[in-house]
Enzyme design. Structure first.
Site, mmCIF file in Angstrom:
data_model
loop_
_atom_site.group_PDB
_atom_site.id
_atom_site.type_symbol
_atom_site.label_atom_id
_atom_site.label_comp_id
_atom_site.label_asym_id
_atom_site.label_seq_id
_atom_site.Cartn_x
_atom_site.Cartn_y
_atom_site.Cartn_z
ATOM 1 N N LYS A 205 1.186 -1.695 0.324
ATOM 2 C CA LYS A 205 -0.090 -0.152 0.139
ATOM 3 C C LYS A 205 1.145 1.085 0.135
ATOM 4 O O LYS A 205 2.013 1.409 0.809
ATOM 5 C CB LYS A 205 -0.917 -0.181 0.872
ATOM 6 N N ARG A 239 -3.896 -9.878 5.162
ATOM 7 C CA ARG A 239 -3.733 -10.405 3.606
ATOM 8 C C ARG A 239 -3.336 -9.341 2.801
ATOM 9 O O ARG A 239 -2.557 -8.227 3.322
ATOM 10 C CB ARG A 239 -5.047 -8.929 3.557
HETATM 11 C C1 7PJ Z 1 -8.334 -4.333 1.565
HETATM 12 C C2 7PJ Z 1 -8.727 -4.738 1.406
HETATM 13 C C3 7PJ Z 1 -8.293 -4.364 3.092
HETATM 14 C C4 7PJ Z 1 -9.493 -6.157 3.632
HETATM 15 C C5 7PJ Z 1 -8.526 -4.000 -0.150
HETATM 16 C C6 7PJ Z 1 -5.493 -2.746 -1.563
HETATM 17 C C7 7PJ Z 1 -6.953 -2.493 -1.923
HETATM 18 N N1 7PJ Z 1 -9.457 -5.664 2.008
HETATM 19 N N2 7PJ Z 1 -9.045 -5.016 0.603
HETATM 20 N N3 7PJ Z 1 -8.480 -5.114 3.998
HETATM 21 N N4 7PJ Z 1 -7.452 -3.704 0.876
HETATM 22 N N5 7PJ Z 1 -9.954 -6.708 4.628
HETATM 23 O O1 7PJ Z 1 -5.084 -4.189 -1.558
HETATM 24 O O2 7PJ Z 1 -4.971 -2.042 -1.934
HETATM 25 O O3 7PJ Z 1 -7.040 -3.689 4.116
HETATM 26 S S1 7PJ Z 1 -8.590 -3.571 -1.243
#
Ligand code: 7PJ
Length: 263
Positions: A205, A239
């Site tokens: 990020k 994640r």
């Molecule tokens: C997240 C997500 C996060 C959860 C994305 C990216 C953007 N779901 N989906 N937490 N980020 N739970 O991966 O940069 O931080 S999409």
């Protein structure tokens, strides 16, 4: 939790996993590297991304969910805010709902409750299209996030979701400045007061890019540092894009945290 984007415009692996075969191979690799969950997303939620229709999202996600469940017997999480996608994914064998809008869309609470699946509730203000315009909080960011998540948990319980099925996510990078993100991670223990498992996503990020001045393909070392700190502050699911290196960072952190626990 390994990230599998099936959007044509996902920022760090844009368009590469649209084809079903590619998606399966990528998921297989992440499972081999130690992922316990594959998070399939068909809506790009990167800052400024254009909205997609539930139909479009379903066309991207459904074949992948079905194939991952059937061919790899994987635990599949679906990164969606759409009740239609939740319902259809649950019918195809998905094992978890991951909603960056914390079930705030019309019908989402009901769809999630009816699915019987665990749900991750994430904090975000506004919509991906406008969330990064000028993020501002009247109270310290960790208090704002805790209050928001507490209210969403209450809404879930009122809709009939059981507390055992809920996970919480502070939503790094969603309606937050780099200072908000750093503070939120530093003070993430505040969220442990809500007594639900924490999931976090910081992989690649822009908070890493901004602090280290690194383009997206050079953010892994920074991301591993954040992963270790998140585990230390109570995160139980991470994640990530880079599963193998993340598993090592997590296991090393965990070994230190467990020291003396069984003596
Ligand atoms: C997240 C997500 C996060 C959860 C994305 C990216 C953007 N779901 N989906 N937490 N980020 N739970 O991966 O940069 O931080 S999409």
């Amino acid at each position: 939790m390994g990230i599998l984007n099936v959007t044509p415009d996902s920022f760090s692996d844009g368009g590469r996993h649209v084809a079903l075969d590619d998606a399966l191979r990528r998921a297989e690799q992440m499972l081999a590297e130690g992922a316990a969950i594959i998070d399939v997303g068909g809506e790009s939620t990167r800052p400024g991304a254009a909205p997609v229709s539930p139909r479009q999202e379903l066309d991207r996600v459904a074949p992948v969910v079905e194939a991952l469940v059937r061919e790899l017997d994987a635990l599949v999480s679906v990164d969606t805010s759409s009740p239609e996608v939740m319902r259809e994914s649950a019918a195809l064998g998905a094992g978890m709902i991951n909603d960056v809008r914390a079930l705030r869309r019309d019908g989402a609470l009901q769809a999630a409750a009816h699915s019987g699946l665990p749900v991750c509730l994430m904090h975000m203000l506004g919509e991906p299209g406008d969330m990064q315009v000028a993020p501002h909080y009247e109270v310290p960011v960790e208090e704002a996030v805790a209050d928001f998540l507490e209210a969403r948990v209450a809404a879930c319980l009122a809709a009939g979701l059981r507390p055992e099925r809920l996970l919480l996510d502070p939503g790094f990078g969603f309606a937050k400045t780099v200072e908000h993100n750093l503070r939120l991670l530093h003070r993430m223990e505040r969220l442990q007061a809500l007594k639900l498992p924490l999931l976090v996503g910081m992989s690649r990020k822009s908070m890493i890019g901004k602090v280290l001045e690194r383009p997206v393909e050079e953010r892994l070392p920074g991301g591993l540092a954040l992963a270790a700190l998140a585990v230390e502050r109570g995160a139980r699911i991470l994640r990530v894009h880079d599963v193998g290196p993340s598993v090592d960072a997590i296991n090393m952190t965990w070994a230190v945290l467990q020291e003396g626990c069984d003596s």
